[in-house]
Design an enzyme around this catalytic site. Structure first.
Site, PDB file in Angstrom:
ATOM      1  N   LYS A  20     -16.853-100.891  -9.693  1.00 45.71           N
ATOM      2  CA  LYS A  20     -18.304-100.779  -9.615  1.00 45.71           C
ATOM      3  C   LYS A  20     -19.004-101.124 -10.911  1.00 45.71           C
ATOM      4  CE  LYS A  20     -17.838 -97.317  -6.102  1.00 45.71           C
ATOM      5  NZ  LYS A  20     -18.270 -96.080  -5.509  1.00 45.71           N
ATOM      6  N   ASP A  60     -17.337 -94.077 -10.185  1.00 48.16           N
ATOM      7  CA  ASP A  60     -16.171 -93.696  -9.375  1.00 48.16           C
ATOM      8  C   ASP A  60     -15.671 -94.968  -8.704  1.00 48.16           C
ATOM      9  OD1 ASP A  60     -16.944 -93.071  -6.046  1.00 48.16           O
ATOM     10  OD2 ASP A  60     -18.402 -93.823  -7.488  1.00 48.16           O
ATOM     11  N   ARG A 115     -14.843 -95.327  -5.058  1.00 48.79           N
ATOM     12  CA  ARG A 115     -14.707 -95.278  -3.592  1.00 48.79           C
ATOM     13  C   ARG A 115     -15.785 -96.133  -2.926  1.00 48.79           C
ATOM     14  NH1 ARG A 115     -14.666 -89.669  -0.276  1.00 48.79           N
ATOM     15  NH2 ARG A 115     -12.567 -89.583  -1.081  1.00 48.79           N
ATOM     16  N   SER A 120     -25.153 -91.461  -4.570  1.00 46.27           N
ATOM     17  CA  SER A 120     -25.225 -90.207  -3.812  1.00 46.27           C
ATOM     18  C   SER A 120     -24.755 -89.023  -4.645  1.00 46.27           C
ATOM     19  CB  SER A 120     -24.396 -90.319  -2.535  1.00 46.27           C
ATOM     20  OG  SER A 120     -23.078 -90.713  -2.862  1.00 46.27           O
ATOM     21  N   ASP A 144     -19.287 -84.615  -4.101  1.00 44.24           N
ATOM     22  CA  ASP A 144     -19.995 -85.525  -3.204  1.00 44.24           C
ATOM     23  C   ASP A 144     -18.986 -86.236  -2.318  1.00 44.24           C
ATOM     24  OD1 ASP A 144     -21.353 -88.768  -3.486  1.00 44.24           O
ATOM     25  OD2 ASP A 144     -22.034 -87.186  -2.129  1.00 44.24           O
ATOM     26  N   GLY A 153     -25.154 -98.459  -3.880  1.00 44.08           N
ATOM     27  CA  GLY A 153     -25.898 -98.959  -2.735  1.00 44.08           C
ATOM     28  C   GLY A 153     -24.995 -99.844  -1.894  1.00 44.08           C
ATOM     29  N   THR A 167     -21.931 -93.478  -4.008  1.00 44.38           N
ATOM     30  CA  THR A 167     -21.337 -93.582  -5.331  1.00 44.38           C
ATOM     31  C   THR A 167     -21.770 -92.495  -6.280  1.00 44.38           C
ATOM     32  OG1 THR A 167     -21.527 -95.927  -5.011  1.00 44.38           O
ATOM     33  CG2 THR A 167     -21.285 -95.227  -7.264  1.00 44.38           C
ATOM     34  N   SER A 196     -18.332 -90.147  -2.888  1.00 47.36           N
ATOM     35  CA  SER A 196     -17.650 -90.625  -4.092  1.00 47.36           C
ATOM     36  C   SER A 196     -16.241 -90.090  -4.104  1.00 47.36           C
ATOM     37  CB  SER A 196     -18.354 -90.122  -5.347  1.00 47.36           C
ATOM     38  OG  SER A 196     -19.733 -90.259  -5.220  1.00 47.36           O
TER      39      SER A 196
END
Lengths: 278, 208
Positions: A78, A62, A64, A174, A211, A92, A46, A214
């Site tokens: 999220k 985000d 995803r 991440s 990243d 996580g 994330t 994400s």
């Protein structure tokens, strides 16, 4: 003799102290050696972040969710609701963040009913960190907790092992480094709301673009004193493109070599019936 | 195109010997190979010095031929790729990540990356180590917004990246050099520092 039986029974009672039971670990390790693959946990690899601005807090995330290297949810949520004035972004393992925030949300509601007052962000923080510490990091939930209460705007970050930080701008997940680079470059104290929203959006976009964990859209939640504004999505970064060609096969593409007429079941007639004795 | 120098950080870090000790704070990690190329090294400094020695010899060889033609950036990039991949195949890698910045024979800018395992590619923005997580997003955004930026703008972008890297990378120092390869001149600047703003440090207090 009654007394003796009672004693024997009491000694057999096991007091559960909370935390995980690791009884199955040996069995799992054995199964893995046999070659059985376990299902991967669905993670929200994330980018989540939050900033404190002049009047309150802006939280961004985000959308995803990944299971291994497959995107299992293109548009998951999220930013979780904790209380009317408190929201929490979670990174996580998706299940861990979902259930942890839901548990704390219900505890906050009970606390609000008990005290008769609007909940404080610090209460939610204490509940979260004491819960996560009890599980020694095995509950993989990295959270950004933000809200506005009587003491003013508050922004915290909670790590899976239970440590917390109190900061004016935070990122987790991440994509946190990409998002943090945007914050370190452009964050100022006491920003205006539009400036703060643009900054959070740019930070999440940096995570989405740079990243791999994400992606998809930017969700933003603005929490001010007395009101909350949820933008879902605030901006669509990765739009699913339109399929260019039509891939359906026209009738007659496959050559018919043989035709068998299927008789419908209703057309069958029972001619002879014999019931077997059991 | 510009490449940037990661500040004089712990270059021996990957060896582990000097892990978190800021042992040498004044080493050169940018090397001017010839008028068309500057290379920069990340990773083991001894291996980088070895490569620098080989490249210096190559430049001398080019000069000795006497036809005025020196190897350009793509040639040096390719040579480094061959060397590094060959060493990794023999299980004796040169533990470096090299960035080759320069121009080709036609004068067009060139920026290439070579890894200790022989990964090599050409890109408009390149970063090594921590920079790929922190500086690369910033540089990519700056390039997307302003693809034809001039030298001073590019230097400003790099300084911003280096400032954020100094904030966020534990093993870093606020001292760096910027090398420029352009149509006119190829030069490496004197060591300089980025302006840092720590005023926000007064704001957070405690962890709850």
């Amino acid at each position: 003799s009654n007394f003796i039986i009672k004693q024997w029974y009491q000694r057999r009672v096991v007091i559960t102290a909370g935390g995980f039971s690791f009884d199955n670990c040996r069995r799992n390790a054995f199964m893995e050696k046999q070659g059985i693959t376990f299902p991967t946990a669905r993670k929200t690899g994330t980018t989540i972040c939050g900033v404190i601005y002049k009047d309150g807090v802006v939280l961004g995330a985000d959308t995803r969710a990944t299971g291994g290297s497959i995107v299992c949810d293109l548009n998951c949520e999220k930013i979780h609701y904790i209380a009317d004035n408190i929201y929490c972004c979670g990174a996580g393992t998706a299940a861990d963040t979902e259930f942890t925030t839901r548990m704390v949300s219900s505890k906050m509601e009970l606390l609000k009913l008990r005290t008769g007052r609007e909940g404080r962000v610090i209460s939610a923080l204490r509940m979260l960190k004491q819960y996560l510490f009890r599980y020694q990091g095995y509950i993989s939930a990295a959270l950004v907790l933000g809200g506005v209460d009587v003491t003013g705007p508050a922004l915290y970050t909670v790590y899976p092992h239970g440590s917390t930080d109190k900061l004016p701008y935070v990122t987790m997940g991440s994509g946190s480094l990409a998002a943090m680079s945007v914050f370190e470059d452009r964050y100022k104290l006491n920003m205006e709301e539009e400036e703060a929203k643009a900054l959070v959006c740019d930070a999440i976009k940096a995570g989405i673009i740079n990243d791999l964990g994400s992606g998809s859209n930017v969700d933003i939640t603005v929490i001010r004193k007395g009101e909350v504004e949820v933008f879902r999505p605030y901006q669509v970064v990765c739009q699913k493109s339109q399929r260019q060609g039509d891939y359906t096969f026209p009738r007659g593409t496959t050559v018919v070599t043989n035709t068998t007429e299927m008789v419908p079941f209703s057309a069958l007639q029972v001619t002879d019936e014999e019931v077997m004795e059991l | 195109k510009q490449w940037y120098q990661r500040r004089v950080a712990i270059t021996a870090g990957t060896l582990g010997s000097y892990g978190s000790l800021a042992r040498f704070r004044d080493i050169q990690r940018l090397m001017k190979v010839n008028d068309s190329t500057i290379i920069g090294g990340f990773g083991d400094y001894a291996d980088f010095q070895f490569l620098m020695k080989l490249l210096r010899q190559q430049t001398i060889d080019d000069e000795v031929v006497g036809d005025g033609v020196y190897r350009d950036a793509p040639a040096i990039h390719n040579w480094l790729r061959c060397v590094l991949y060959n060493r990794r195949t023999k299980f004796n890698p040169l533990w470096n990540t090299i960035v080759v910045a320069g121009k080709n024979y036609g004068g067009e800018p060139y920026l290439g990356y070579v890894d200790k395992i022989g990964v090599a590619f050409e890109e408009k923005t390149v970063a090594t180590g921590f920079g790929s997580y922190i500086a690369l997003p910033m540089m990519r955004k700056a390039m997307d917004e302003n693809p034809d930026m001039g030298v001073e703008e590019a230097k400003a972008v790099l300084k911003r990246c280096l400032r954020v890297l100094f904030y966020r990378d534990c093993r870093s120092l606020n001292r760096f050099q910027i090398g420029v390869v352009s149509a006119g001149e190829t030069s490496i600047s004197e060591p300089m520092s980025a302006d840092t703003d720590w005023s926000i440090g007064a704001n957070p207090s405690g962890y709850e």
